[in-house]
Every structure is written in C-alpha cells, then in structure tokens.
Design a protein around this motif. Structure first.
Motif, short mmCIF file in Angstrom:
data_model
loop_
_atom_site.label_atom_id
_atom_site.label_comp_id
_atom_site.label_asym_id
_atom_site.label_seq_id
_atom_site.Cartn_x
_atom_site.Cartn_y
_atom_site.Cartn_z
N VAL A 116 -62.91 18.41 -22.32
CA VAL A 116 -61.20 18.13 -22.54
C VAL A 116 -60.97 16.70 -21.64
O VAL A 116 -61.43 16.66 -20.64
CB VAL A 116 -60.71 19.17 -21.94
CG1 VAL A 116 -59.33 19.04 -21.78
CG2 VAL A 116 -60.97 20.69 -22.92
N ILE A 125 -56.97 24.17 -24.24
CA ILE A 125 -55.82 23.22 -24.02
C ILE A 125 -54.72 23.98 -23.55
O ILE A 125 -54.15 23.83 -22.60
CB ILE A 125 -55.67 22.48 -25.23
CG1 ILE A 125 -56.98 21.54 -25.59
CG2 ILE A 125 -54.31 21.54 -24.96
CD1 ILE A 125 -56.55 20.14 -26.51
N ALA A 148 -57.47 14.23 -20.59
CA ALA A 148 -55.95 14.06 -20.41
C ALA A 148 -55.81 12.90 -21.49
O ALA A 148 -56.39 12.09 -21.45
CB ALA A 148 -55.43 13.97 -19.09
N TYR A 180 -53.64 16.75 -24.38
CA TYR A 180 -55.21 17.02 -24.03
C TYR A 180 -55.85 16.66 -25.36
O TYR A 180 -55.38 17.15 -26.43
CB TYR A 180 -55.18 18.18 -23.43
CG TYR A 180 -54.68 18.38 -21.84
CD1 TYR A 180 -55.31 17.87 -20.96
CD2 TYR A 180 -53.78 18.95 -21.79
CE1 TYR A 180 -54.84 17.69 -19.80
CE2 TYR A 180 -53.15 18.99 -20.48
CZ TYR A 180 -53.82 18.51 -19.54
OH TYR A 180 -53.33 18.58 -18.24
#
Length: 192
Positions: free
Chosen positions: A5, A72, A7, A16
C-alpha cells in the motif's frame, strides 16, 4: 492477495493504492504488424487488474475488491458513498464500475455515479506531461447531482490506476463544486 500500500498525493483529502502495477518490462521483439511487444512482470494486484480489464477474466473482481476492503478502507475515515471514476475507454463492461459494485457489496455502501466523462481529443495515456493531461481533461468531467437529502457526505472515489494524478485531481475539483460532498477519499488498485 499480496499488497504494498502506498499513500497518494492529490487535491483529494486522503488516498491510497494497493500496489505498483508493473514491476519490470523488457522488449521481446515486434509482432507481425510491426508493433513492439513486451514481457511484463506485474505485481499480484497488477496482474489481476490486467487480466480483469484486458482479458475479461471476471473472477478477479471480488479478490480485488476484498483487497481494497482489507487494506485501504481501514486507513480511511468513514464515508457514505462509493463513486467510480468514469472510464476513458468505452467497454461493454466497465471494470471500475464492476469493482465499485463488488466493493459496495462487501462494505455495505451504495455506489453513486456522480461523474461522467466525455470522450477527449487525445487519450490521456498518449500524453506524457502533467500539464498536457490537465489541459486534455478540462471540461470533460460532468457532475450529476444525485444525492438526496442533506449534504456533508464523505465519499470514496474509486479508480483502477494512479499515474500522474491528473484524472483524480480533475474529478476532485468537479466533486468539490457539489455542496453535498464534504471529504473526498481515493482508492486505486495500482500506481504506475
């Protein structure tokens, strides 16, 4: 499904992506029509998205939606609507819309198609500079005022790929003109 993941930065409030789309591409030669062909190694998410979007393998939609839900959604504040990013290419079955409906079922949130997109003069994927993409997107997105009742809704804007962020920023700008929307969060499957 393995994820990494990341940002995302943009004019939205928070966003994200699950993973990088392509990990490595090497040329393998030209096809019979003279088009350069590539050997591409993708992340697990990138491969599932590729198979779903370009090979019509529908069985990938639920695992992709589950990955967004698991990795997320816990990073985001509460939201009330899932808004699929309008497609740049017309297809019989729009992948982001299908993904939005699968995520809506898992997250118990409604899908609302607040945005539509006109066909642009140049495909965004053919433009390399952010300024050119911004110019190409000018006026292409249309807002549909479909939210009933009082405003102040937080929404999740869902897309398949984050590249320069031009499309998501343009969508955010249009959505911010709607007095019923408060915070705008973004989730994408992959980034370039």
């Amino acid at each position: 499904m393995r994820v990494n993941v990341k940002a995302l930065k943009g004019r939205f409030d928070r966003g994200y992506a699950l993973d990088k789309h392509s990990l490595l591409s090497t040329p393998r030669g030209h096809d019979a029509f003279g088009h350069l062909q590539w050997n591409t190694r993708r992340s697990e998410v990138g491969e599932a998205l590729y198979q779903f979007k370009y090979r019509s393998q529908q069985h990938h939609v639920v695992p992709l939606a589950q990955a967004v839900q698991s990795h997320i959604l816990p990073l985001l504040p509460d939201f009330r609507l899932i808004v699929p990013m309008p497609a740049s290419t017309l297809r019989t079955r729009q992948p982001v819309v299908a993904l939005a409906h699968a995520l809506a079922t898992l997250a118990c949130k409604p899908v609302c198609r607040l945005l539509s997109k006109s066909v642009g003069k140049y495909p965004l994927k053919d433009l390399s500079r952010r300024a050119d993409k911004d110019a190409a997107l000018a006026g292409l997105l249309k807002l549909h005022r479909l939210v009933a009742g009082p405003g102040g809704w937080n929404i999740l804007l869902l897309d398949d790929l984050y590249d320069s962020g031009a499309s998501l920023d343009a969508a955010t700008d249009v959505l911010r003109t709607y007095e019923k929307i408060h915070e705008i969060y973004v989730a994408t499957l992959t980034w370039r």
